[in-house]
Scaffold this motif. Structure first.
Motif, PDB file in Angstrom:
ATOM      1  N   ALA A   2       0.845  -1.208   0.000  1.00 12.30           N
ATOM      2  CA  ALA A   2       0.000   0.000   0.000  1.00 12.30           C
ATOM      3  C   ALA A   2       0.877   1.254   0.000  1.00 12.30           C
ATOM      4  CB  ALA A   2      -0.887  -0.017   1.237  1.00 12.30           C
ATOM      5  N   SER A   3       0.409   2.317  -0.678  1.00 13.94           N
ATOM      6  CA  SER A   3       1.188   3.560  -0.713  1.00 13.94           C
ATOM      7  C   SER A   3       0.853   4.404   0.516  1.00 13.94           C
ATOM      8  CB  SER A   3       0.845   4.343  -1.974  1.00 13.94           C
ATOM      9  OG  SER A   3      -0.490   4.803  -1.856  1.00 13.94           O
ATOM     10  N   GLU A   4       1.699   5.409   0.744  1.00 14.95           N
ATOM     11  CA  GLU A   4       1.452   6.318   1.866  1.00 14.95           C
ATOM     12  C   GLU A   4       0.090   6.988   1.694  1.00 14.95           C
ATOM     13  OE1 GLU A   4       3.676   9.916   1.878  1.00 14.95           O
ATOM     14  OE2 GLU A   4       2.358  10.669   3.427  1.00 14.95           O
ATOM     15  N   ARG A   5      -0.216   7.358   0.407  1.00 14.27           N
ATOM     16  CA  ARG A   5      -1.495   8.042   0.155  1.00 14.27           C
ATOM     17  C   ARG A   5      -2.689   7.187   0.544  1.00 14.27           C
ATOM     18  NH1 ARG A   5      -2.658  10.823  -5.475  1.00 14.27           N
ATOM     19  NH2 ARG A   5      -4.519   9.540  -5.301  1.00 14.27           N
ATOM     20  N   ASP A   6      -2.631   5.892   0.099  1.00 15.63           N
ATOM     21  CA  ASP A   6      -3.734   4.972   0.441  1.00 15.63           C
ATOM     22  C   ASP A   6      -3.903   4.873   1.943  1.00 15.63           C
ATOM     23  OD1 ASP A   6      -4.024   4.390  -2.135  1.00 15.63           O
ATOM     24  OD2 ASP A   6      -2.968   2.448  -2.075  1.00 15.63           O
ATOM     25  N   VAL A   7      -2.769   4.657   2.601  1.00 14.64           N
ATOM     26  CA  VAL A   7      -2.826   4.428   4.050  1.00 14.64           C
ATOM     27  C   VAL A   7      -3.344   5.680   4.752  1.00 14.64           C
ATOM     28  CG1 VAL A   7      -1.404   4.039   6.115  1.00 14.64           C
ATOM     29  CG2 VAL A   7      -1.100   2.594   4.107  1.00 14.64           C
ATOM     30  N   ARG A   8      -2.885   6.848   4.271  1.00 18.30           N
ATOM     31  CA  ARG A   8      -3.343   8.099   4.900  1.00 18.30           C
ATOM     32  C   ARG A   8      -4.863   8.253   4.740  1.00 18.30           C
ATOM     33  NH1 ARG A   8      -0.316  12.169   7.005  1.00 18.30           N
ATOM     34  NH2 ARG A   8       1.689  11.615   6.118  1.00 18.30           N
ATOM     35  N   ALA A   9      -5.354   7.873   3.560  1.00 22.14           N
ATOM     36  CA  ALA A   9      -6.803   7.985   3.317  1.00 22.14           C
ATOM     37  C   ALA A   9      -7.569   7.034   4.241  1.00 22.14           C
ATOM     38  CB  ALA A   9      -7.100   7.662   1.859  1.00 22.14           C
ATOM     39  N   ARG A  10      -7.031   5.838   4.414  1.00 24.03           N
ATOM     40  CA  ARG A  10      -7.703   4.866   5.293  1.00 24.03           C
ATOM     41  C   ARG A  10      -7.703   5.359   6.737  1.00 24.03           C
ATOM     42  NH1 ARG A  10      -7.115  -0.748   3.198  1.00 24.03           N
ATOM     43  NH2 ARG A  10      -6.524  -1.372   5.294  1.00 24.03           N
ATOM     44  N   LEU A  11      -6.581   5.949   7.135  1.00 22.45           N
ATOM     45  CA  LEU A  11      -6.502   6.435   8.519  1.00 22.45           C
ATOM     46  C   LEU A  11      -7.462   7.604   8.741  1.00 22.45           C
ATOM     47  CD1 LEU A  11      -2.674   6.278   9.318  1.00 22.45           C
ATOM     48  CD2 LEU A  11      -4.486   4.743  10.109  1.00 22.45           C
ATOM     49  N   ARG A  12      -7.623   8.415   7.701  1.00 21.99           N
ATOM     50  CA  ARG A  12      -8.552   9.548   7.816  1.00 21.99           C
ATOM     51  C   ARG A  12      -9.959   9.002   8.080  1.00 21.99           C
ATOM     52  NH1 ARG A  12      -7.733  12.143   2.923  1.00 21.99           N
ATOM     53  NH2 ARG A  12      -5.639  12.580   3.665  1.00 21.99           N
ATOM     54  N   LEU A  13     -10.291   7.967   7.319  1.00 21.59           N
ATOM     55  CA  LEU A  13     -11.606   7.324   7.475  1.00 21.59           C
ATOM     56  C   LEU A  13     -11.781   6.791   8.906  1.00 21.59           C
ATOM     57  CD1 LEU A  13     -13.915   6.646   5.535  1.00 21.59           C
ATOM     58  CD2 LEU A  13     -12.847   4.418   5.162  1.00 21.59           C
ATOM     59  N   ALA A  14     -10.701   6.309   9.449  1.00 16.54           N
ATOM     60  CA  ALA A  14     -10.757   5.728  10.807  1.00 16.54           C
ATOM     61  C   ALA A  14     -10.626   6.800  11.889  1.00 16.54           C
ATOM     62  CB  ALA A  14      -9.650   4.697  10.966  1.00 16.54           C
ATOM     63  N   GLY A  15     -10.318   8.050  11.491  1.00 15.50           N
ATOM     64  CA  GLY A  15     -10.099   9.111  12.482  1.00 15.50           C
ATOM     65  C   GLY A  15      -8.786   8.933  13.232  1.00 15.50           C
ATOM     66  N   GLN A  16      -7.770   8.340  12.570  1.00 14.34           N
ATOM     67  CA  GLN A  16      -6.530   7.997  13.267  1.00 14.34           C
ATOM     68  C   GLN A  16      -5.291   8.487  12.503  1.00 14.34           C
ATOM     69  OE1 GLN A  16      -6.598   6.473  16.310  1.00 14.34           O
ATOM     70  NE2 GLN A  16      -8.833   6.478  16.207  1.00 14.34           N
ATOM     71  N   GLU A  17      -5.421   9.640  11.832  1.00 18.89           N
ATOM     72  CA  GLU A  17      -4.307  10.113  11.006  1.00 18.89           C
ATOM     73  C   GLU A  17      -3.044  10.416  11.799  1.00 18.89           C
ATOM     74  OE1 GLU A  17      -6.324  13.139   8.611  1.00 18.89           O
ATOM     75  OE2 GLU A  17      -4.609  12.881   7.270  1.00 18.89           O
ATOM     76  N   HIS A  18      -3.214  10.658  13.106  1.00 19.94           N
ATOM     77  CA  HIS A  18      -2.043  10.982  13.941  1.00 19.94           C
ATOM     78  C   HIS A  18      -0.993   9.867  13.919  1.00 19.94           C
ATOM     79  CE1 HIS A  18      -4.479   8.423  16.452  1.00 19.94           C
ATOM     80  NE2 HIS A  18      -3.378   8.123  17.117  1.00 19.94           N
ATOM     81  N   LEU A  19      -1.385   8.688  13.495  1.00 20.92           N
ATOM     82  CA  LEU A  19      -0.420   7.578  13.484  1.00 20.92           C
ATOM     83  C   LEU A  19       0.709   7.819  12.482  1.00 20.92           C
ATOM     84  CD1 LEU A  19      -2.875   4.548  13.847  1.00 20.92           C
ATOM     85  CD2 LEU A  19      -1.389   5.532  15.602  1.00 20.92           C
ATOM     86  N   LEU A  20       0.487   8.778  11.568  1.00 18.43           N
ATOM     87  CA  LEU A  20       1.551   9.094  10.596  1.00 18.43           C
ATOM     88  C   LEU A  20       2.267  10.402  10.948  1.00 18.43           C
ATOM     89  CD1 LEU A  20      -0.102   8.093   7.187  1.00 18.43           C
ATOM     90  CD2 LEU A  20       1.876   7.028   8.275  1.00 18.43           C
ATOM     91  N   ARG A  21       2.137  10.833  12.191  1.00 19.66           N
ATOM     92  CA  ARG A  21       2.642  12.186  12.459  1.00 19.66           C
ATOM     93  C   ARG A  21       4.169  12.292  12.451  1.00 19.66           C
ATOM     94  NH1 ARG A  21       0.538  10.962  17.639  1.00 19.66           N
ATOM     95  NH2 ARG A  21       2.062  11.015  19.318  1.00 19.66           N
ATOM     96  N   PHE A  22       4.871  11.178  12.535  1.00 14.69           N
ATOM     97  CA  PHE A  22       6.335  11.254  12.458  1.00 14.69           C
ATOM     98  C   PHE A  22       6.858  10.823  11.084  1.00 14.69           C
ATOM     99  CE2 PHE A  22       5.387  10.609  17.007  1.00 14.69           C
ATOM    100  CZ  PHE A  22       5.931  11.782  17.497  1.00 14.69           C
ATOM    101  N   TRP A  23       5.946  10.701  10.133  1.00 17.33           N
ATOM    102  CA  TRP A  23       6.302  10.176   8.805  1.00 17.33           C
ATOM    103  C   TRP A  23       7.518  10.883   8.206  1.00 17.33           C
ATOM    104  CZ3 TRP A  23       5.288   6.090   5.983  1.00 17.33           C
ATOM    105  CH2 TRP A  23       5.565   6.114   4.623  1.00 17.33           C
ATOM    106  N   ASP A  24       7.505  12.207   8.272  1.00 16.21           N
ATOM    107  CA  ASP A  24       8.582  12.968   7.618  1.00 16.21           C
ATOM    108  C   ASP A  24       9.950  12.682   8.228  1.00 16.21           C
ATOM    109  OD1 ASP A  24       6.719  14.033   5.990  1.00 16.21           O
ATOM    110  OD2 ASP A  24       6.462  15.897   7.148  1.00 16.21           O
ATOM    111  N   GLU A  25       9.973  12.242   9.470  1.00 19.46           N
ATOM    112  CA  GLU A  25      11.267  11.999  10.130  1.00 19.46           C
ATOM    113  C   GLU A  25      11.800  10.593   9.887  1.00 19.46           C
ATOM    114  OE1 GLU A  25      11.006  12.668  14.339  1.00 19.46           O
ATOM    115  OE2 GLU A  25       9.465  14.178  14.063  1.00 19.46           O
ATOM    116  N   LEU A  26      10.971   9.720   9.322  1.00 21.44           N
ATOM    117  CA  LEU A  26      11.365   8.306   9.263  1.00 21.44           C
ATOM    118  C   LEU A  26      12.232   7.997   8.052  1.00 21.44           C
ATOM    119  CD1 LEU A  26       7.990   6.554  10.241  1.00 21.44           C
ATOM    120  CD2 LEU A  26       9.970   7.021  11.703  1.00 21.44           C
TER     121      LEU A  26
END
Ligand code: UTP
Length: 508
Positions: A2-26
């Motif tokens: 899965a791409s970052e975009r897909d996963v971000r969209a799924r997390l938005r649906l789940a109300g859990q986008e914060h799980l990617l909040r350190f993405w830029d640092e990884l």
């Protein structure tokens, strides 16, 4: 993948986008690991899981006021007893249990997916040594009891029989348990009869309903409770494996009870002869405040009611013989027919309601620093193995003596109960009682006779140390030939070698 975009969209649906909040640092590796983990989470299920956890946690805990009127003990005809029943019935049950074992119709199933946070070791609890003279671990004691019960049933019926050992593990316990079993040569069990399988994991959730990040690149996951068994059975085709082997009856038990009798023929025989599809071993609850669940009925439906749900007044009610009315203390020691497990796995599992456990969950803070909380900060949602009781057509309970069958290892030493010391003491007291009843007498290291006390006060160290290998005796049987009339020095380890020596030795 899965791409970052897909996963971000799924997390938005789940109300859990914060799980990617350190993405830029990884870095790329951790990014890929995080994406893989997140891609596994179904967005709708994740949203419901988080909402349900926060809502359940917000409900005030404590006794349920209207429960008292709906509560009844199990009817007496559904309850057997190891000590109160007549000896002939007990013998009939044992014979039946041994017969079923000899027919290869019995399996044992160990629930070993827990994290053992209270004990506080970083390896599976089954690998723990409570400090017995033999240095055996809980896993070894259990494996040896399987070997012995196979031998007892085999000898009684002139066959060679097998009790397969199914072990439910989790992400935490699978690897180390598998390695440990291999390193110990499966404790001389045939590896093809030891089946390890893994339960699922669920995200841990904050009190605000947000899935928790354990690290910048990892969601905090916890096993889905010992009631995760039913999904795991289906996930790994375990019931099909049982069917293939001809197993009809399953004894399910917890890893931490040092006195557990695996495939106990008496319990099995009682359940089979009662035509039960589900059975619970229980111990008598004598203190109304003891924090154990009680097997009873609510609106006529059998279930385990947690001690926290029962008011102190109801918990203190007494029956006409003076015992507590609700005295069937659940010890997570169950009988199921394979048929019942099949129906549960197919039909009822989705109906089981998860319970809330408030725990300390290590996590990263807003800045990404690791935090080891000192007080509970998160919610783990768990199903319990006994949640299926209401679906049973014929549930029975079987009361056993606590000092013979129940001493769980939950806490680290220093705790008031259920610690390595109390588990060790319970086992050594039991073996001392068996030895004295079989006719042994003990001397201390200086040769001074030690008292012979066939009945010991609870929680007291036995006067002599005597550890009996499960390979020599499963439940105290067959010891006379080695011990009658013997005076032995404490500490004694009665293993197979020592037993042979005692047989060969001249009478003293
Ligand atoms: P406990 O509820 O005592 O939990 O498990 P635990 O994980 O051993 O210990 P704590 O609460 O973290 O201190 C009772 C039994 O259920 C199993 C455990 O391995 C133990 O045999 N269990 C628990 C599972 O198999 N899976 C789980 O998700 C939880």
């Amino acid at each position: 993948m899965a791409s970052e975009r897909d996963v971000r969209a799924r997390l938005r649906l789940a109300g859990q986008e914060h799980l990617l909040r350190f993405w830029d640092e990884l870095a790329p590796g951790p990014r890929a690991a995080l994406l893989a983990q997140l891609a596994e989470l179904d967005p709708v299920a994740l949203r419901e899981h988080c909402q349900r956890a926060a809502a359940a946690c917000a409900r005030p805990p404590g006794p349920c006021p209207e429960l008292a009127a709906r509560l009844r003990p199990l009817p007496p005809e559904r309850v057997g007893s190891m000590s109160h029943g007549d000896p002939e019935a007990r013998q009939r049950w044992e014979e039946e249990g041994l017969r079923q074992i000899a027919l290869n119709k019995v399996a044992v199933l160990l629930l070993a997916g827990g994290q053992g946070t209270r004990l506080g070791v970083d390896y599976p609890k089954g690998m723990y040594r409570v400090g017995l003279p033999s240095q055996k671990t809980l896993y070894q004691l259990q494996a040896e009891r399987i070997r012995r019960v196979q031998q007892l049933a085999g000898e009684r019926h002139g066959v060679c029989c097998t009790v397969p050992w199914y072990v439910m593990t989790s992400e935490f316990t699978l690897g180390p348990t598998a390695t440990f079993f291999r390193e110990h040569d499966f404790f001389q069990l045939d590896p093809s009869n030891v089946v390890l399988f893994e339960q699922r994991m669920l995200p841990a959730v904050s009190f605000e309903g947000q899935a928790i990040l354990e690290r910048k690149d990892k969601v905090a996951l916890a096993p889905d409770g010992n009631g995760g068994l039913y999904r795991a059975l289906a996930d790994h085709q375990v019931l099909e494996d049982m069917q293939h082997r001809g197993v009809d009856f399953v004894h399910v038990y917890c890893v931490d009870n040092i006195l557990v009798r695996l495939a106990d023929p008496v319990f099995l025989g009682f359940c089979v002869l009662q035509g039960a599809d589900c059975g619970a071993k229980v111990v008598e609850k004598t203190d109304p405040q003891e924090p154990v669940g009680v097997v009873c009925q609510v609106d006529g439906v059998p279930q385990v009611v947690e001690y926290s749900e029962i008011s102190p007044e109801t918990a203190s009610l007494r029956a006409s013989d003076g015992s507590l009315l609700y005295n069937a203390g659940n010890i997570c020691n169950h009988f199921f027919t394979r048929g019942f497990l099949q129906t549960v796995a197919k039909e009822f599992e989705p109906l089981l309601q998860p319970h809330v456990a408030v725990k300390k969950v290590p996590h990263v803070d807003e800045q990404g620093a690791l935090v080891k909380p000192l007080k509970p900060n998160g919610i783990k949602m768990e199903k319990f193995v006994f949640d299926v009781f209401p679906f049973a057509s014929n549930l029975v309970a079987f009361q056993v003596q606590r000092e013979e069958e129940f001493s769980p290892l939950k806490n680290a030493d220093g705790a008031a109960s259920d610690s390595p010391s109390s588990a060790r003491r319970a086992l050594l007291a039991q073996h001392y009682r068996w030895a004295v009843r079989a006719g042994a007498r003990f001397l201390d290291a200086q040769g001074t006779p030690l008292p012979a006390q066939p009945c010991l006060p609870p929680n007291e160290d036995p006067p002599a140390i005597c550890e009996i290998s499960p390979l020599v005796s499963y439940a105290g049987e067959g010891l006379d030939v080695y011990l009658r009339g013997r005076t032995l020095r404490s500490p004694l380890i009665l293993d197979e070698t020592r037993a042979r020596e005692l047989l060969l030795a001249q009478d003293p």
